[in-house]
Design a protein around this motif. Sequence first.
Motif, PDB file in Angstrom:
ATOM      1  N   PHE A  74       4.988   1.465  94.941  1.00 64.02           N
ATOM      2  CA  PHE A  74       4.123   2.518  94.415  1.00 64.02           C
ATOM      3  C   PHE A  74       3.998   3.708  95.356  1.00 64.02           C
ATOM      4  N   SER A  75       3.826   3.446  96.640  1.00 65.05           N
ATOM      5  CA  SER A  75       3.664   4.529  97.610  1.00 65.05           C
ATOM      6  C   SER A  75       4.264   4.083  98.944  1.00 65.05           C
ATOM      7  N   PRO A  76       4.802   5.027  99.704  1.00 69.08           N
ATOM      8  CA  PRO A  76       5.511   4.660 100.933  1.00 69.08           C
ATOM      9  C   PRO A  76       4.585   4.214 102.064  1.00 69.08           C
ATOM     10  N   ILE A  77       5.159   3.405 102.927  1.00 64.12           N
ATOM     11  CA  ILE A  77       4.534   2.991 104.178  1.00 64.12           C
ATOM     12  C   ILE A  77       5.446   3.502 105.283  1.00 64.12           C
ATOM     13  N   THR A  78       4.870   3.942 106.365  1.00 64.94           N
ATOM     14  CA  THR A  78       5.654   4.485 107.467  1.00 64.94           C
ATOM     15  C   THR A  78       5.238   3.819 108.772  1.00 64.94           C
ATOM     16  N   PHE A  79       5.955   4.137 109.837  1.00 61.63           N
ATOM     17  CA  PHE A  79       5.562   3.712 111.173  1.00 61.63           C
ATOM     18  C   PHE A  79       4.632   4.786 111.719  1.00 61.63           C
ATOM     19  N   PRO A  80       3.490   4.464 112.306  1.00 59.93           N
ATOM     20  CA  PRO A  80       2.988   3.184 112.785  1.00 59.93           C
ATOM     21  C   PRO A  80       1.866   2.601 111.919  1.00 59.93           C
ATOM     22  N   ASP A  81       2.030   2.570 110.598  1.00 60.77           N
ATOM     23  CA  ASP A  81       0.996   2.034 109.714  1.00 60.77           C
ATOM     24  C   ASP A  81       0.725   0.557 109.971  1.00 60.77           C
ATOM     25  N   GLN A  82      -0.486   0.145 109.626  1.00 58.88           N
ATOM     26  CA  GLN A  82      -0.846  -1.273 109.598  1.00 58.88           C
ATOM     27  C   GLN A  82      -0.700  -1.737 108.156  1.00 58.88           C
ATOM     28  N   VAL A  83      -0.105  -2.881 107.975  1.00 63.90           N
ATOM     29  CA  VAL A  83       0.088  -3.459 106.648  1.00 63.90           C
ATOM     30  C   VAL A  83      -0.805  -4.687 106.530  1.00 63.90           C
ATOM     31  N   THR A  84      -1.512  -4.772 105.419  1.00 68.76           N
ATOM     32  CA  THR A  84      -2.244  -5.988 105.100  1.00 68.76           C
ATOM     33  C   THR A  84      -1.598  -6.582 103.858  1.00 68.76           C
ATOM     34  N   VAL A  85      -1.228  -7.845 103.953  1.00 67.05           N
ATOM     35  CA  VAL A  85      -0.599  -8.539 102.836  1.00 67.05           C
ATOM     36  C   VAL A  85      -1.654  -9.410 102.165  1.00 67.05           C
ATOM     37  N   GLY A  86      -1.933  -9.114 100.898  1.00 63.54           N
ATOM     38  CA  GLY A  86      -2.832  -9.935 100.096  1.00 63.54           C
ATOM     39  C   GLY A  86      -2.018 -11.004  99.402  1.00 63.54           C
ATOM     40  N   LEU A  87      -2.590 -12.189  99.315  1.00 61.50           N
ATOM     41  CA  LEU A  87      -1.865 -13.349  98.798  1.00 61.50           C
ATOM     42  C   LEU A  87      -2.700 -14.037  97.723  1.00 61.50           C
ATOM     43  N   ARG A  88      -2.048 -14.414  96.638  1.00 60.02           N
ATOM     44  CA  ARG A  88      -2.674 -15.207  95.575  1.00 60.02           C
ATOM     45  C   ARG A  88      -1.595 -16.006  94.859  1.00 60.02           C
ATOM     46  N   ILE A  89      -2.024 -17.026  94.134  1.00 57.75           N
ATOM     47  CA  ILE A  89      -1.100 -17.824  93.324  1.00 57.75           C
ATOM     48  C   ILE A  89      -1.319 -17.435  91.864  1.00 57.75           C
ATOM     49  N   ALA A  90      -0.243 -16.995  91.216  1.00 60.31           N
ATOM     50  CA  ALA A  90      -0.318 -16.599  89.813  1.00 60.31           C
ATOM     51  C   ALA A  90      -0.017 -17.763  88.877  1.00 60.31           C
ATOM     52  N   HIS A  91       0.822 -18.697  89.344  1.00 61.80           N
ATOM     53  CA  HIS A  91       1.172 -19.867  88.526  1.00 61.80           C
ATOM     54  C   HIS A  91       1.466 -21.033  89.457  1.00 61.80           C
ATOM     55  N   LEU A  92       0.912 -22.178  89.110  1.00 63.15           N
ATOM     56  CA  LEU A  92       1.156 -23.394  89.881  1.00 63.15           C
ATOM     57  C   LEU A  92       1.649 -24.467  88.924  1.00 63.15           C
ATOM     58  N   GLY A  93       2.937 -24.798  89.061  1.00 60.37           N
ATOM     59  CA  GLY A  93       3.541 -25.808  88.204  1.00 60.37           C
ATOM     60  C   GLY A  93       3.603 -27.150  88.915  1.00 60.37           C
ATOM     61  N   THR A  94       4.391 -28.057  88.382  1.00 59.72           N
ATOM     62  CA  THR A  94       4.552 -29.377  88.977  1.00 59.72           C
ATOM     63  C   THR A  94       5.317 -29.306  90.288  1.00 59.72           C
ATOM     64  N   SER A  95       6.407 -28.528  90.289  1.00 61.12           N
ATOM     65  CA  SER A  95       7.235 -28.426  91.497  1.00 61.12           C
ATOM     66  C   SER A  95       7.440 -26.977  91.944  1.00 61.12           C
ATOM     67  N   SER A  96       6.757 -26.051  91.304  1.00 60.24           N
ATOM     68  CA  SER A  96       6.953 -24.645  91.671  1.00 60.24           C
ATOM     69  C   SER A  96       5.625 -23.910  91.772  1.00 60.24           C
ATOM     70  N   ALA A  97       5.671 -22.809  92.510  1.00 59.19           N
ATOM     71  CA  ALA A  97       4.504 -21.943  92.660  1.00 59.19           C
ATOM     72  C   ALA A  97       4.982 -20.504  92.663  1.00 59.19           C
ATOM     73  N   ARG A  98       4.273 -19.667  91.948  1.00 61.60           N
ATOM     74  CA  ARG A  98       4.556 -18.221  91.962  1.00 61.60           C
ATOM     75  C   ARG A  98       3.470 -17.547  92.785  1.00 61.60           C
ATOM     76  N   TYR A  99       3.874 -17.098  93.972  1.00 60.59           N
ATOM     77  CA  TYR A  99       2.988 -16.350  94.852  1.00 60.59           C
ATOM     78  C   TYR A  99       3.047 -14.883  94.452  1.00 60.59           C
ATOM     79  N   GLU A 100       1.910 -14.225  94.351  1.00 55.98           N
ATOM     80  CA  GLU A 100       1.879 -12.786  94.169  1.00 55.98           C
ATOM     81  C   GLU A 100       1.329 -12.180  95.445  1.00 55.98           C
ATOM     82  N   LEU A 101       1.961 -11.084  95.859  1.00 57.60           N
ATOM     83  CA  LEU A 101       1.623 -10.472  97.135  1.00 57.60           C
ATOM     84  C   LEU A 101       1.417  -8.980  96.963  1.00 57.60           C
ATOM     85  N   GLY A 102       0.328  -8.495  97.511  1.00 56.85           N
ATOM     86  CA  GLY A 102       0.050  -7.066  97.509  1.00 56.85           C
ATOM     87  C   GLY A 102       0.186  -6.536  98.918  1.00 56.85           C
ATOM     88  N   ILE A 103       0.912  -5.455  99.057  1.00 57.43           N
ATOM     89  CA  ILE A 103       1.083  -4.806 100.353  1.00 57.43           C
ATOM     90  C   ILE A 103       0.143  -3.600 100.377  1.00 57.43           C
TER      91      ILE A 103
END
Length: 145
Positions: A74-103
């Motif tokens: 959506f928008s650029p990140i440059t040096f020396p920016d700080q990045v925060t990665v947000g983490l959530r699970i969108a789907h949890l199956g029997t043997s799989s997981a879909r992680y969603e990540l926001g930068i």
Amino acid sequence: MSEKTYRPRREDFRRFYTIGTRWGDHDSYGHVQNVVYYSFFDSAISHFLVEQGTLDIDSSPVIGLIVESSCTFFSPITFPDQVTVGLRIAHLGTSSARYELGIFCNDEPTVSALGYVVYVYVDRASNKPVAIPRLVRDELLTLTD
């Protein structure tokens, strides 16, 4: 609303990890290179699993293998920016997981990039899919809505 215009906010995620950009992360245009975003994803997921005690990188009998990934920018990140990665699970199956990540760039309230990574959990020795171990599943459930 189209997927491209949907920009999650910090409160849409359950866990956060901060990573500083490095001098070599940017391209000739001054933006962090696309491949680095995938490194941010991988680092956040691995950090979470190790921190929770659900992954021993050298000896866990069940490991997660990436079978699919994507990133929308959506928008650029440059040096020396700080990045925060947000983490959530969108789907949890029997043997799989879909992680969603926001930068998130610096203190911005909406994502600069939104991605997902699908892991299939496999037996380390055979590489065959197995049910997500109970301890791992319990931790992944803390990342769901």
